[in-house]
Each structure stands twice: as structure tokens, then as C-alpha cells.
Design an enzyme around this catalytic site. Sequence first.
Site, PDB file in Angstrom:
ATOM      1  N   ASP A  56       0.819  -1.216   0.000  1.00  0.00           N
ATOM      2  CA  ASP A  56       0.000   0.000   0.000  1.00  0.00           C
ATOM      3  C   ASP A  56       0.854   1.268   0.000  1.00  0.00           C
ATOM      4  OD1 ASP A  56      -2.076  -1.761   0.275  1.00  0.00           O
ATOM      5  OD2 ASP A  56      -2.911  -0.842   2.081  1.00  0.00           O
ATOM      6  N   ASP A  57       0.217   2.350  -0.412  1.00  0.00           N
ATOM      7  CA  ASP A  57       0.704   3.729  -0.220  1.00  0.00           C
ATOM      8  C   ASP A  57       1.770   4.185  -1.216  1.00  0.00           C
ATOM      9  OD1 ASP A  57      -1.080   3.709   1.853  1.00  0.00           O
ATOM     10  OD2 ASP A  57       0.416   3.719   3.447  1.00  0.00           O
ATOM     11  N   HIS A  63       3.788  -2.302   3.174  1.00  0.00           N
ATOM     12  CA  HIS A  63       3.795  -0.927   2.663  1.00  0.00           C
ATOM     13  C   HIS A  63       5.093  -0.623   1.927  1.00  0.00           C
ATOM     14  CE1 HIS A  63       0.727  -0.909   5.778  1.00  0.00           C
ATOM     15  NE2 HIS A  63       0.194   0.123   5.170  1.00  0.00           N
ATOM     16  N   HIS A  81      -5.008   9.886   0.027  1.00  0.00           N
ATOM     17  CA  HIS A  81      -5.169   8.966   1.170  1.00  0.00           C
ATOM     18  C   HIS A  81      -6.015   9.616   2.265  1.00  0.00           C
ATOM     19  CE1 HIS A  81      -4.087   5.986   4.183  1.00  0.00           C
ATOM     20  NE2 HIS A  81      -3.498   5.288   3.244  1.00  0.00           N
ATOM     21  N   HIS A 130      -5.728   2.474  -4.152  1.00  0.00           N
ATOM     22  CA  HIS A 130      -5.842   2.680  -2.704  1.00  0.00           C
ATOM     23  C   HIS A 130      -6.716   3.914  -2.448  1.00  0.00           C
ATOM     24  CE1 HIS A 130      -4.890   1.995   1.385  1.00  0.00           C
ATOM     25  NE2 HIS A 130      -3.855   2.793   1.508  1.00  0.00           N
TER      26      HIS A 130
HETATM   27 ZN   LIG Z   1      -2.723   3.353   3.191  1.00  0.00          ZN
END
Ligand SMILES: [Zn+2]
Length: 306
Positions: free
Chosen positions: A118-119, A263, A173, A169
Amino acid sequence: MRIVYIMGAFYLAALVFLWVGRLGKISRKLAVTVSAVFLLAGSGALAAAVYPIGNSYGKTVNRLQDLPGNGVVAAPSPGGAEFAAPLPGSAAQKPAPDSGKTGSPAIPSGGYMALTFDDGPYPPYTDRLLDVLKEKKAHATFFLVAEQAQRHPELVKRALAEGHTVGLHAFRHRDFLKLTEEEKQKNLAQGKKVLHGITGKEPVYWRPPHGFRDFSVMEEAAAQNLAVVNWSVIPRDWTGIGKQEIYGRVMAKAEDGAIVLLHDGDSPFYKASRQATVDAVALLIDSLREKGYHLVSLEEYQEINR
Ligand SMILES: [Zn+2]
């Protein structure tokens, strides 16, 4: 319906019963008991929204076997995202070990696992992670922050070209439980548009920021044909732990169908190192393969089980 309204309704009901008890319409004991039940229900509704596992608000993919059948995301339904039945036989079958070559001959093994990140994209860690995955010939899934994908489209293209699944995602965010319907719609639509612009493909998998979702979030995901994918293994790699700790936590929870949350990115404001995750992944791929797990991207799993 948004979680704030659900909680508000439960808490309001609790207050009403307390007031009715105070007025003497019902016994105080009964009023307190009923109020306590409503308070617990409100808190339980919030817990279900922030707990990554479970289907209280609609179908959430927590394991590979939960993925919608035949690689097709079901049409939106009024009650939230309803996917097709789990892949037939996917839990029972004994797949091939990951020999490093997709499509290698089937030998009984431990099953399938998916590493998800993620991210990102987030240089230099996404680059380094892609290097590790390439060297080990393993495929993974990246849930991208589209705003960052705009800044580093070359990383997105590289991930796609090297056989990884690119999922969404968010555009930015955000905690989706706090967004209005319109904000949710715009965030997802913009995120999809950006990724489509870079990859030429509509993303079909979505990981909500923090894994949080309520009825409203699930309905928006279904309306935009996104399968909501959370995880079953969370080593909490963002908390500053070392590669051995990340490695150990994943290995302890390894099982057929496991989806591992890692991540490769961080908020542009914090800029944490993700080197420990990159290093842990190199160790994990080797050890998981030794245990017979076939490491797959989400698309790859759906292809294999089609
Ligand atoms: Zn995230």
C-alpha cells in the site's frame, strides 16, 4: 448509510431510553439496561467498520478464496458489494509450489499467498521492491495512491510491465468513513481515472485507506465496480520494526489464501523509510517458497483459478 449516522441513531436511542426512565415511564433499571445495549450496539457498529476482516457492511475480500469468481467484479447491488460465489475448489485444491516460473508443473504444496503493498509509488523503495520481486521472479499487488502515481508514472508502468497487479488505494489517502458521499465518489473516480490514464486498464481492486468501510463506502465501491480487498495478515511494518520482525510476523501467519498487507509507501509528509519491508520481502519470498507457497498477484490468482 454512513457509520456516523448509524452510531448517532444508536446513541440517540440510548439517550431517549435514559430520559424515558428518568420520567418514570419505565423502570430505571430497564431504561439503563436498554440504553447500555444501544451504546454497545453503536460501538460495535464502529468496531465492525474499522476492523479489517468481516462482511458486516458488504463483501470484503480478506483471503484469496474470497475473490470474485472468473476475474469479474459483480454488478453493483443496492445492499452493497455482492460478489460472485467463491472460486470453486480454490480452497481445497493443492496448487503448484512457486518455483519462480509462472505456470510451472503442479506439485502438491502449501497453497497460494499474495503479498500486497500500500501507499506507493514511493521512490526509492518501490524501485527497490520491484528489483527484489524481479530478481526472485515473484508477482505482487500494489494498491496505489493515485496522486503519487501521477508524480511517478514510470514506477506504475514498470510494476505493470513486470507482471504485478495494480490496484487503487485512493486518489488522496483519506479516511473514507469521514468523507461525504460526494467526496468518496470523487476520490475513487479520480483515482480510477489517473490509474487508467497511466496503465490503460481500469483498476478493479480497491483497498480502502486503513481498511475502513461502512455501508456507504461499500456501496460506492460497488457502484464503481471495485472489489474491496483487505487482508488476513498484518505485520504492522509501518511501526518502525526491523526486517526480522516483519519476516517473523508474516511467517507465523502464513497459510493458504493469505493476503499480506505491507507498505512500499508512506505519506508524502512523513517520508518514512520502507527499507525494512523491502529487505523482509526478499527473506519472505525464499522462506514461503520453501514451505511450498505459490506467491501470486491477485490477477494471477484469478487467472489460475478461472
Ligand atoms: Zn494506506
